[in-house]
Design a protein around this motif. Structure first.
Motif, PDB file in Angstrom:
ATOM      1  N   PRO A 125       0.835  -1.206   0.000  1.00 32.31           N
ATOM      2  CA  PRO A 125       0.000   0.000   0.000  1.00 32.31           C
ATOM      3  C   PRO A 125       0.869   1.254   0.000  1.00 32.31           C
ATOM      4  O   PRO A 125       2.097   1.180   0.196  1.00 32.31           O
ATOM      5  N   LEU A 126       0.238   2.416  -0.177  1.00 33.46           N
ATOM      6  CA  LEU A 126       0.986   3.668  -0.215  1.00 33.46           C
ATOM      7  C   LEU A 126       1.724   3.921   1.085  1.00 33.46           C
ATOM      8  O   LEU A 126       2.766   4.583   1.111  1.00 33.46           O
ATOM      9  N   ASP A 127       1.212   3.384   2.207  1.00 29.08           N
ATOM     10  CA  ASP A 127       1.846   3.579   3.511  1.00 29.08           C
ATOM     11  C   ASP A 127       2.917   2.537   3.800  1.00 29.08           C
ATOM     12  O   ASP A 127       3.397   2.439   4.927  1.00 29.08           O
ATOM     13  N   GLY A 128       3.301   1.738   2.802  1.00 29.93           N
ATOM     14  CA  GLY A 128       4.319   0.731   3.012  1.00 29.93           C
ATOM     15  C   GLY A 128       3.787  -0.433   3.846  1.00 29.93           C
ATOM     16  O   GLY A 128       2.598  -0.742   3.839  1.00 29.93           O
ATOM     17  N   PHE A 129       4.668  -1.074   4.587  1.00 30.46           N
ATOM     18  CA  PHE A 129       4.263  -2.225   5.404  1.00 30.46           C
ATOM     19  C   PHE A 129       3.282  -1.815   6.504  1.00 30.46           C
ATOM     20  O   PHE A 129       2.475  -2.627   6.947  1.00 30.46           O
ATOM     21  N   GLY A 130       3.341  -0.556   6.911  1.00 33.42           N
ATOM     22  CA  GLY A 130       2.403  -0.076   7.927  1.00 33.42           C
ATOM     23  C   GLY A 130       0.969  -0.048   7.433  1.00 33.42           C
ATOM     24  O   GLY A 130       0.035   0.015   8.235  1.00 33.42           O
ATOM     25  N   GLY A 131       0.765  -0.091   6.111  1.00 30.81           N
ATOM     26  CA  GLY A 131      -0.584  -0.071   5.555  1.00 30.81           C
ATOM     27  C   GLY A 131      -1.205  -1.449   5.411  1.00 30.81           C
ATOM     28  O   GLY A 131      -2.372  -1.564   5.033  1.00 30.81           O
TER      29      GLY A 131
END
Length: 648
Positions: free
Chosen positions: A585-591
């Protein structure tokens, strides 16, 4: 002419401004209040109007001996006008009083500011007219223009103190509201002059020049101080600086002013591009209604543009009762999905969660016109794209530029078809670049017709009336190419675009759907749907937990060393083997829905790693060396292995 114009008004001596402890000033004020009361009644009587609050007006006459009560009555009287059903006559009344008051007080005097603000609220509703319209009972542009200049000057003073500051108390919300109340009707009156060819615009050239020099230029210059805006590092919560949102309000009005004269607009965009990062930060942090800020699209970064676009997407309901259940067969995934989502489901049913169960499984979390139902498949596709955006699922779909532009409501140019059809692009470009004399000699032998092929049969289509007999020459070849592009890339797929848009609008409100596409570049949408292909190893490590292993174990160190050596494609395959997610996702692994886990299993070291993709878990034994682990990794990151869901 106002009915007050023949009334004798006693003026105070020049330079003698009113103060509460000035007995002479009080006497003069009481005298003016007495005169004002008479003027009010005369004014209303001459216009056959009723005073909204007779008791208030009577109080003004009866309490003239008390200075503070008299002023309180004036406040109440003018406030009562705003509470009534507004008529233009009230704006004339308040305007006349402000003119009388202006002779004796400064512009920052409380009563003056209150009256000016009240007048602004009134003209916001009833509007103003051009100076020569002769409309009875309406204020003209000349009557209020000085108030706009005053407020702009006060805004400049405040902007100098507040831009980028967290210590100052902030821009005044009432002052910015007053600026809005006055500048909007002024722009509404002047805007029609931009297309006026009768010479009337010349009569207002002086007004427009004052707009530029005393409002537009000075405020725009002050907005450059946004470059020093305190960004994320110094402000923990933007709610602590609510006045920052007012910068965007002021800029929007300056944008509207910039359209009133040639040269204004280019200067506006040049200036805003110099503060692009600060504006993008403000939009990303503060804006809650995307419709109001589409005008700033050209100077936003990707985070701001995607933020506006995401706000147009409805949130997915988390109520289990709103969940839409589907039972499907893996071998018939497209057919079953089309049935459930494209045909059976009502749009409102798709606004909640989706629960997919596969038959006989335990669930855990070219020429389309050949098909008679092809248009419904486009509608189904529109729904699927909307669902992917709503649920934040990366599906690695890339939109064709021509298709995207039509969803945005924009035209298609020759340059736009370059990637869609390079052969036609080169052919059309050669027609435009050919020597004019050769074209005029009819070397090409072209007329305004084109051929359409449907299921093997060819049909001739005229691009314009009498197209068969209209020869392409050097003068009309640009029109010819433009019509070819329109027919080939717009008209021929209009139905497909329409049905896709219908499906998208089933879930994204029709009023927002086109705005959604307009506020994005094509690359933005591809990124939102496809996710980020560049995987940060540090982000990956930060979102991974270990079970049976310690972070310092050799096997964990070897694992990350191997990942760092992998190509981008190999990392994507490994990520898919581990999670069934190919792009982040756009938020990287945090997403992602949860953190990733590496588990130590008890199998012998010659076994391959395995995974439970639904839970983001990967298992591998304690390999004896980096080389052995590398060999096992190489096997699972082969495309045909890694993309087969490495579920154990």
């Amino acid at each position: 002419m106002h009915p007050f114009s023949n009334i004798d008004v006693n003026n105070t001596a020049a330079g003698n401004k009113l103060t509460l402890d000035d007995s002479t000033g009080v006497d003069q004020t009481l005298e003016r209040l007495d005169n004002l009361s008479s003027r009010i009644f005369y004014f209303c009587e001459s216009k056959h109007q009723l005073i909204p609050s007779p008791s208030v007006a009577n109080s003004i006459k009866s309490v003239l001996t008390n200075f503070s009560i008299a002023y309180e009555c004036i406040y109440e009287f003018i406030d009562s006008l705003k509470r009534e059903t507004l008529t233009p006559i009230y704006t004339l009344l308040v305007s006349e009083f402000i003119s009388s008051l202006e002779e004796d007080v400064e512009h920052d005097y409380d009563l003056y500011v209150f009256c000016r603000s009240s007048l602004g609220a009134m003209i916001e509703s009833v509007g103003i007219v051009m100076c020569n319209d002769g409309a009875e009972n309406l204020l003209s542009l000349n009557d209020i223009f000085q108030f706009v200049i005053e407020i702009a000057s006060e805004l400049c003073t405040e902007l100098a103190k507040t831009a980028g500051s967290t210590e100052y108390s902030g821009l005044s919300f009432p002052l910015v509201h007053d600026f809005t109340a006055y500048i909007v009707p002024v722009c509404n009156v002047l805007r029609p002059l931009m297309d006026d060819d009768t010479g009337e615009a010349e009569c207002y050239r002086g007004t427009i020049e004052r707009m530029k020099s005393e409002i537009f230029d000075v405020l725009l210059e002050k907005m450059l101080s946004l470059r020093s805006l305190c960004l994320k590092g110094e402000v923990e919560d933007v709610e602590d600086v609510p006045w920052w949102s007012l910068y965007l309000v002021i800029l929007k009005h300056l944008c509207n002013v910039s359209k009133l004269c040639n040269g204004f607009e280019s200067k506006f965009w040049e200036t805003t591009k110099r503060v692009k990062s600060s504006l993008s930060f403000l939009i990303f942090s503060l804006v809650t209604k995307s419709e109001d800020y589409e005008w700033l699209f050209e100077v936003m970064d990707f985070d701001a543009r995607s933020h506006l676009a995401r706000m147009m997407i409805p949130e997915v309901g988390d109520n289990e009762e709103c969940q839409y259940n589907m039972l499907t067969n893996r071998s018939e995934l497209l057919k079953d999905s089309y049935g459930y989502i494209g045909i059976i489901a009502r749009p409102e049913q798709l606004l909640g969660g989706l629960f997919v169960q596969f038959e006989n499984e335990q669930a855990t979390g070219p020429d389309s016109k050949v098909n008679p139902a092809h248009l419904e498949y486009f509608r189904f596709s529109g729904r699927m794209i909307a669902l992917a955006l709503m649920h934040g699922v990366q599906i690695e779909v890339v939109f064709d530029r021509v298709f995207f532009l039509q969803l945005s409501g924009k035209g298609v140019s020759l340059q736009d078809i370059r990637d869609s059809d390079p052969i036609l692009y080169n052919s059309y470009k050669q027609i435009l670049d050919m020597d004019p004399e050769m074209v005029d000699q009819d070397v090409l032998g072209l007329t305004f017709v084109t051929e359409l092929e449907v299921l093997g049969s060819r049909k001739e289509i005229e691009l314009c009336p009498n197209g068969k007999d209209t020869v392409v020459d050097s003068k009309n070849r640009e029109v010819y190419v433009s019509l070819l592009i329109k027919h080939r890339f717009v008209t021929s797929i209009a139905e497909q675009v329409e049905y896709f848009a219908k499906g998208f609008e089933d879930l994204i409100a029709p009023s927002r759907a086109q705005s959604f596409f307009r506020c994005l570049y094509l690359d933005d949408l591809d990124l939102m749907l496809g996710g980020r292909s560049n995987v940060s190893i540090e982000d990956w490590k930060a979102h991974t937990d270990y079970h049976g292993y310690n972070k310092s174990d050799s096997q964990i160190s070897w694992f990350w060393e191997i990942v760092e050596r992998m190509s981008v494609e190999e990392r994507k395959v490994l990520l898919f083997f581990w999670t069934s997610v190919k792009s982040l996702p756009l938020d990287g692994f945090g997403g992602l829905d949860s953190r990733l886990d590496i588990y130590k299993n008890s199998q012998s070291w010659d076994h391959l790693p395995s995974s439970q993709t639904c839970f983001y878990r990967m298992y591998f034994p304690p390999y004896q060396s980096l080389d052995v682990m590398q060999d096992r990794r190489r096997i699972i990151t082969q495309e045909h292995v890694g993309c087969s869901f490495g579920t154990s």
